[in-house]
Design a protein around this motif. Sequence first.
Motif, PDB file in Angstrom:
ATOM      1  N   UNK A  78     -24.788 -13.778 -13.979  1.00 36.79           N
ATOM      2  CA  UNK A  78     -24.378 -15.126 -13.562  1.00 36.79           C
ATOM      3  C   UNK A  78     -25.567 -16.079 -13.533  1.00 36.79           C
ATOM      4  N   UNK A  79     -26.713 -15.598 -13.032  1.00 36.26           N
ATOM      5  CA  UNK A  79     -27.864 -16.498 -12.990  1.00 36.26           C
ATOM      6  C   UNK A  79     -28.364 -16.801 -14.404  1.00 36.26           C
ATOM      7  N   UNK A  80     -28.152 -15.854 -15.308  1.00 34.35           N
ATOM      8  CA  UNK A  80     -28.549 -16.066 -16.699  1.00 34.35           C
ATOM      9  C   UNK A  80     -27.832 -17.287 -17.283  1.00 34.35           C
ATOM     10  N   UNK A  81     -26.558 -17.432 -16.931  1.00 37.21           N
ATOM     11  CA  UNK A  81     -25.803 -18.604 -17.394  1.00 37.21           C
ATOM     12  C   UNK A  81     -26.461 -19.889 -16.918  1.00 37.21           C
ATOM     13  N   UNK A  82     -26.966 -19.867 -15.669  1.00 42.83           N
ATOM     14  CA  UNK A  82     -27.636 -21.050 -15.136  1.00 42.83           C
ATOM     15  C   UNK A  82     -28.895 -21.345 -15.938  1.00 42.83           C
ATOM     16  N   UNK A 125     -28.770 -25.070 -17.070  1.00 42.37           N
ATOM     17  CA  UNK A 125     -29.453 -26.063 -16.232  1.00 42.37           C
ATOM     18  C   UNK A 125     -30.639 -26.755 -16.911  1.00 42.37           C
ATOM     19  N   UNK A 126     -31.574 -26.029 -17.557  1.00 39.06           N
ATOM     20  CA  UNK A 126     -32.721 -26.719 -18.174  1.00 39.06           C
ATOM     21  C   UNK A 126     -32.295 -27.713 -19.253  1.00 39.06           C
ATOM     22  N   UNK A 127     -31.130 -27.496 -19.845  1.00 39.15           N
ATOM     23  CA  UNK A 127     -30.686 -28.397 -20.908  1.00 39.15           C
ATOM     24  C   UNK A 127     -29.887 -29.574 -20.377  1.00 39.15           C
ATOM     25  N   UNK A 136     -36.660 -25.740 -12.204  1.00 34.35           N
ATOM     26  CA  UNK A 136     -36.899 -25.553 -10.765  1.00 34.35           C
ATOM     27  C   UNK A 136     -35.643 -25.055 -10.068  1.00 34.35           C
ATOM     28  N   UNK A 137     -34.544 -25.729 -10.305  1.00 29.44           N
ATOM     29  CA  UNK A 137     -33.284 -25.374  -9.621  1.00 29.44           C
ATOM     30  C   UNK A 137     -32.829 -23.973 -10.029  1.00 29.44           C
ATOM     31  N   UNK A 138     -32.966 -23.683 -11.335  1.00 32.95           N
ATOM     32  CA  UNK A 138     -32.533 -22.354 -11.801  1.00 32.95           C
ATOM     33  C   UNK A 138     -33.369 -21.263 -11.134  1.00 32.95           C
ATOM     34  N   UNK A 139     -34.696 -21.515 -11.013  1.00 33.17           N
ATOM     35  CA  UNK A 139     -35.567 -20.526 -10.354  1.00 33.17           C
ATOM     36  C   UNK A 139     -35.156 -20.336  -8.898  1.00 33.17           C
ATOM     37  N   UNK A 140     -34.933 -21.474  -8.238  1.00 33.60           N
ATOM     38  CA  UNK A 140     -34.564 -21.428  -6.818  1.00 33.60           C
ATOM     39  C   UNK A 140     -33.287 -20.607  -6.622  1.00 33.60           C
ATOM     40  N   UNK A 141     -32.300 -20.892  -7.461  1.00 33.43           N
ATOM     41  CA  UNK A 141     -31.017 -20.183  -7.317  1.00 33.43           C
ATOM     42  C   UNK A 141     -31.207 -18.691  -7.606  1.00 33.43           C
ATOM     43  N   UNK A 142     -32.032 -18.377  -8.614  1.00 33.42           N
ATOM     44  CA  UNK A 142     -32.277 -16.966  -8.935  1.00 33.42           C
ATOM     45  C   UNK A 142     -32.925 -16.253  -7.754  1.00 33.42           C
TER      46      UNK A 142
END
Lengths: 243, 250
Positions: free
Chosen positions: B72-76, B80-82, B103-109
């Motif tokens: 699921x985080x992979x989808x982010x 997200x970066x795009x 940043x947001x993707x890292x935080x969520x991961x």
Amino acid sequence: MITLPPLIELRNITYSCPGRTSPLLKEINFSSSKERIGLIGPNGCGKTTLFQIIMGLLTPDKGEVLLQGRIMKDEKDFRLLRRKLGFLFQNSDDQLFSPTVLEDVAFGPLNLGSSPEEAREISVRTLEGLGLKGFEERITHRLSGGEKKLVALATILSMQPDLLLLDEPSNNLDPETRERLIGILKDLDQAHIIISHDLDFLASTCSHLYTIEDQKLIRCKAKQIHSHDHIHPYGDHPHQHGT
Amino acid sequence: MIEEPFARGTTFFHRRDARVKLIPALAITLILALSSSFLVTGTGCILTGVLLTLSRPDPGLLLRRICSVNIFTLFLWFTLPLTYGGTKTLPFFFLDLSLDGIRVATLITLKTNGILFCFLALLATSTVASLGHGLEKLGMPRKLTFLLLFSYRQLFVIHQEYLRLQRAARLRGFIPANSLHTYRTYSHLFGMTLVKSWNRAERVHQAMVLRGFNGTLIPLNQPELRREDYLFLATILLISFLLAAIPFFC
């Protein structure tokens, strides 16, 4: 001398299945205290239904169930009755629902107010009495069919009932487990009523035989329960004979 | 069959009472979920990772669990970066990746994995049954506990009924294909599963009533809280408190 009322008594029980016009059971009268009774009859004649009525799982159209002379009217009364009578289901899978054997056997005593220590002690003792020592931590749904049947019996015996209602207990048991069950039932102090199509099984465990015929419960008098040796192919497997 | 592989074990974590695991699990989850600081989520992730290591799970199984959640985080990471936008960008081949998105993707991961580690270390080391009873002792309404325990138990039953019916269909030569016959068969299978599970549940309920059940499940094991339990609770709560306090010091 005052005679004690029978442990269980049925008065004029009539029951019809929902959606059927003719009743399945009609004006059944029956009483039992300390007898060992066998109940035979064709499929669908109402044997299991009769057990369910006795235990208060089904309400009859007419008639009364009495425990030691007291009429059972509502759920509260039947709760009392269920302490005295143990009902072994046809399918043990319906009866075992806890993860481990010990938890399942202790479920009844805990509900009846035993402390966890007492319940544990009663359960261990019951299992031991059935030759199931060491089964305490086994997972119920992984037991074999015969083991499930014996554990289901343990869950009922741990409540220390006075009368056992057993619904086809010898079904699908291998000859060895079947013999073991016969031995156990003979040694138990409790009286019992057994539904079975297995005449030899009934002959070894019961002193009287009843049957349901034309919606009536009839005590078989003319027929004497007996067993005799005979020969046929695969005769060492459990099998049924005509009556 | 639904197993509870992480609950098997005899480490210090497994032996702790469910209650002293539920409270800190809630605390850590709340802190990680609500924080937006990298320091807090990062430290949290490391700390829960340490806790998880201490509970000694089976490595293969653990990896599979972590992977299945991180799909699921992979989808982010793909989206997200795009799509996040923002002024700062990072050139990547012919794409401009949004720095805020990364940043947001890292935080969520970090949050996801921190909470996952925390649950695997603290909650998965108890059986669902003992968690249920633990929740009840912590004051959760009896009806809800009962619902939790029995929904869990009934899942097995429904699953078994479904497998049995599916086997019966397969034994009679049923091969799923993209046809009306397949859809009809599956709808019958689902329908029958529902009906049979219902009947089954009714019989199990009868069996329970016959054995004196009146709405209260009484657990056979009623462990007393020991000194180790209190110590464990205090330590983990202290750690979570420090974790929550990080933003105030830095």
